[in-house]
Design an enzyme around this catalytic site. Structure first.
Site, mmCIF file in Angstrom:
data_model
loop_
_atom_site.group_PDB
_atom_site.id
_atom_site.type_symbol
_atom_site.label_atom_id
_atom_site.label_comp_id
_atom_site.label_asym_id
_atom_site.label_seq_id
_atom_site.Cartn_x
_atom_site.Cartn_y
_atom_site.Cartn_z
ATOM 1 C CE1 TYR A 32 -3.355 2.894 0.826
ATOM 2 C CE2 TYR A 32 -1.762 3.335 2.615
ATOM 3 C CZ TYR A 32 -2.873 3.567 1.893
ATOM 4 O OH TYR A 32 -3.780 5.019 2.025
ATOM 5 C CD GLU A 54 -7.729 7.068 5.741
ATOM 6 O OE1 GLU A 54 -7.625 6.813 6.888
ATOM 7 O OE2 GLU A 54 -6.703 6.678 4.805
ATOM 8 C CD1 TRP A 62 -2.884 1.707 6.282
ATOM 9 C CD2 TRP A 62 -5.074 2.354 6.557
ATOM 10 N NE1 TRP A 62 -3.494 1.931 4.822
ATOM 11 C CE2 TRP A 62 -4.852 2.339 5.163
ATOM 12 C CE3 TRP A 62 -6.514 2.828 6.824
ATOM 13 C CZ2 TRP A 62 -5.747 2.579 4.286
ATOM 14 C CZ3 TRP A 62 -7.352 2.893 5.856
ATOM 15 C CH2 TRP A 62 -6.932 2.952 4.759
#
Length: 212
Positions: A32, A54, A62
């Protein structure tokens, strides 16, 4: 025994310099960072995807969200806001039992409300992309952070973006969440200057300017 040839010297796997928040042993997080984070996007479905992800990440790491990203793609119709906007209460109830996503009813319901608000923004501005990039005057902010501690959690731009989203009926769009969104979609380049992706992302922006 005679040797069949020269000995092969095995070189250690040398990793490029990355932002210090990246756990190189976490493949999804590494990929990512290396392929997506900070790359300017102008695709509405990608904007909607990161608004959902998010918001889901709020209070969590995350890496947890990335581990469930495929589950989110499946559960939220590959992040098609028109389809998500039509989700019924029974569909929301069903999603709260889906182990492929974070089963937080408030966040799931917010994603559906946000899809409806997203469509209204598209209708008003032509695209959510046009709407969102106005908060940085259409060009990514090129920062020059040297340490993770220097990177802000919010900025004046994320404050303004967040306030306007809330006014338009969006939920889970506090300034911290929105600044993370801005980082994800490349509205700001927050790669550390010694990260190999800093110059890569900067070149993308320069190349885009030359096309204009």
């Amino acid at each position: 025994m005679r040797s069949c040839g020269p000995k092969v010297k095995h070189m250690p796997d040398v990793q490029p310099k990355r932002c210090s928040w990246v756990d190189v042993d976490h493949q999804l997080l590494r990929e990512y960072h290396d392929r997506e984070w900070g790359v300017p996007t102008h695709d509405d479905r990608t904007h909607f995807e990161f608004l959902i992800l998010e918001a889901a990440q709020a209070g969590l790491s995350w890496s947890i969200v990335l581990n469930k990203r495929e589950g989110y793609r499946r559960a939220f119709s590959r992040f098609d806001p028109e389809k998500v906007a039509r989700y019924s209460q029974s569909r929301i109830d069903k999603l709260t039992t889906d182990p492929g996503i974070i089963r937080n009813r408030t966040k799931i319901a917010a994603a559906v409300r946000n899809a409806r608000a997203f469509l209204i923004v598209q209708e008003e501005f032509g695209s959510f992309d046009t709407y969102s990039w106005q908060f940085v005057n259409g060009r990514p902010r090129q920062n020059r952070w040297r340490t993770l501690r220097q990177i802000p959690a919010t900025t004046a731009e994320s404050d303004a973006f967040s306030r306007d989203l809330k006014r338009r009926g969006f939920s889970f769009v506090g300034s911290t969440v929105i600044y993370a969104h801005m980082q994800a979609v490349g509205m700001v380049n927050d790669h550390l200057v010694d990260c190999f992706r800093y110059r890569d992302v900067r070149r993308l922006v320069i190349s885009d300017k030359l096309k204009v």
